[in-house]
Design a protein around this motif. Structure first.
Motif, PDB file in Angstrom:
ATOM      1  N   GLU A 130      -0.712  13.374  -1.330  1.00 25.96           N
ATOM      2  CA  GLU A 130       0.438  14.061  -0.489  1.00 25.96           C
ATOM      3  C   GLU A 130      -0.261  13.298   1.171  1.00 25.96           C
ATOM      4  O   GLU A 130      -0.121  12.724   1.987  1.00 25.96           O
TER       5      GLU A 130
ATOM      6  N   ALA B 108       1.046   3.746  -3.136  1.00 24.35           N
ATOM      7  CA  ALA B 108       0.883   5.417  -2.505  1.00 24.35           C
ATOM      8  C   ALA B 108       1.833   6.956  -3.296  1.00 24.35           C
ATOM      9  O   ALA B 108       1.731   7.646  -3.281  1.00 24.35           O
ATOM     10  N   LEU B 109       3.397   6.018  -2.762  1.00 16.79           N
ATOM     11  CA  LEU B 109       4.122   6.662  -3.293  1.00 16.79           C
ATOM     12  C   LEU B 109       4.325   6.865  -4.433  1.00 16.79           C
ATOM     13  O   LEU B 109       4.714   7.639  -4.927  1.00 16.79           O
TER      14      LEU B 109
ATOM     15  N   CYS C 176       0.727  -1.152  -0.339  1.00 19.48           N
ATOM     16  CA  CYS C 176       0.344   0.069  -0.090  1.00 19.48           C
ATOM     17  C   CYS C 176       0.877   1.147   0.306  1.00 19.48           C
ATOM     18  O   CYS C 176       0.368   2.387  -1.215  1.00 19.48           O
ATOM     19  N   LEU C 177       2.150   1.066   0.926  1.00 15.16           N
ATOM     20  CA  LEU C 177       2.751   2.606   1.428  1.00 15.16           C
ATOM     21  C   LEU C 177       3.432   2.265  -0.793  1.00 15.16           C
ATOM     22  O   LEU C 177       3.797   3.643  -0.490  1.00 15.16           O
ATOM     23  N   SER C 178       4.224   1.934  -0.710  1.00 11.09           N
ATOM     24  CA  SER C 178       4.163   1.408  -1.946  1.00 11.09           C
ATOM     25  C   SER C 178       3.499   1.859  -3.201  1.00 11.09           C
ATOM     26  O   SER C 178       4.229   2.944  -4.386  1.00 11.09           O
TER      27      SER C 178
ATOM     28  N   ALA D 129       6.054  15.418  -4.203  1.00  9.90           N
ATOM     29  CA  ALA D 129       5.634  14.945  -2.604  1.00  9.90           C
ATOM     30  C   ALA D 129       5.568  15.768  -1.432  1.00  9.90           C
ATOM     31  O   ALA D 129       5.484  15.625  -1.157  1.00  9.90           O
TER      32      ALA D 129
ATOM     33  N   ILE E 293      -0.727   9.663   1.861  1.00  9.79           N
ATOM     34  CA  ILE E 293       0.666   9.147   1.831  1.00  9.79           C
ATOM     35  C   ILE E 293       0.876   9.068   3.622  1.00  9.79           C
ATOM     36  O   ILE E 293       1.411   8.240   4.017  1.00  9.79           O
TER      37      ILE E 293
ATOM     38  N   LEU F  86      -0.291   7.252   5.736  1.00 10.04           N
ATOM     39  CA  LEU F  86      -0.416   5.828   5.552  1.00 10.04           C
ATOM     40  C   LEU F  86       1.901   5.673   6.772  1.00 10.04           C
ATOM     41  O   LEU F  86       0.974   4.837   7.146  1.00 10.04           O
ATOM     42  N   VAL F  87       1.992   6.942   6.496  1.00 12.49           N
ATOM     43  CA  VAL F  87       3.539   6.804   7.432  1.00 12.49           C
ATOM     44  C   VAL F  87       3.119   7.192   8.329  1.00 12.49           C
ATOM     45  O   VAL F  87       3.754   6.526   9.816  1.00 12.49           O
TER      46      VAL F  87
ATOM     47  N   GLY G  22       1.430   9.524  -5.386  1.00  9.09           N
ATOM     48  CA  GLY G  22       2.681  10.374  -5.738  1.00  9.09           C
ATOM     49  C   GLY G  22       3.829  10.932  -6.429  1.00  9.09           C
ATOM     50  O   GLY G  22       3.301  12.001  -6.871  1.00  9.09           O
TER      51      GLY G  22
END
Length: 189
Positions: A34, A12-13, A8-10, A22, A37, A40-41, A16
């Motif tokens: 952004e 989203a990045l 998911c993070l990959s 970003a 993201i 998520l972070v 972005g």
């Protein structure tokens, strides 16, 4: 980190990066990706938005919201926000008992990042930084909260209690920044 979260993070990045840098803030381009993201972070960072809405409804922010679309089109909006962020740094520096490691603050509505370094009554801030500084505690908040803190209509302890400030980082560093934020007093307190 669990595999699903990494995926998911990959994604989203990648999304972005596909829409632009970003590190851009809402004063220069839309920030929906952004913000996603960021959430998520820093899990639950978007809760600040709901907490701000609730605080406005309850009157805790003292009617600080500028008039909707007109404020978004204000060519000087960024400069006003930057000045308030600098004033927040000045207030925090006055309260800092000693040199304090840097921390980063992001405004959730615009994704405007500011990095603070406090040393013996002086604040060094870098408004519109590229994101969090390495090893920094991150404070997620909203421009209306900064305005209320700077104008003395809200104290730091109440802002933390209401969820208007969310902190992320190492427990010891978070505790130090929380202590610093609670030292901000509202006018007449």
């Amino acid at each position: 980190m669990p595999r699903a979260r990494k995926l998911c993070l990959s994604l989203a990045l990648a999304a972005g990066l596909a829409t632009g840098p970003a590190s851009a803030c809402g004063y220069h381009q839309p920030v929906d990706v952004e913000r996603g993201i960021l959430n998520l972070v820093y899990p639950d960072a978007l809760y600040v938005t709901t907490a701000v809405w609730q605080a406005e409804q309850a009157g805790h922010l003292g009617g600080a919201r500028p008039a909707g679309l007109a404020a978004a089109q204000d060519p000087f909006a960024f400069h006003g926000e930057a000045r308030r962020l600098e004033r927040l740094g000045e207030r925090l520096a006055q309260a800092a008992p000693q040199e304090l490691s840097g921390f980063s603050l992001v405004l959730i509505e615009s994704m405007l990042w500011t990095r603070y370094t406090l040393a013996y009554g002086r604040a060094l801030s870098a408004v519109h930084s590229d994101g969090r500084g390495e090893g920094d505690t991150v404070v997620v908040t909203h421009g209306l909260v900064v305005r209320a803190l700077v104008e003395g209509r809200l104290d730091g302890e109440r802002a933390l209690q209401l969820g208007l400030l969310r902190l992320y980082g190492e427990a010891e560093d978070v505790a130090r920044i929380e202590m610093l934020l609670t030292s901000l007093r509202a006018s007449g307190s």
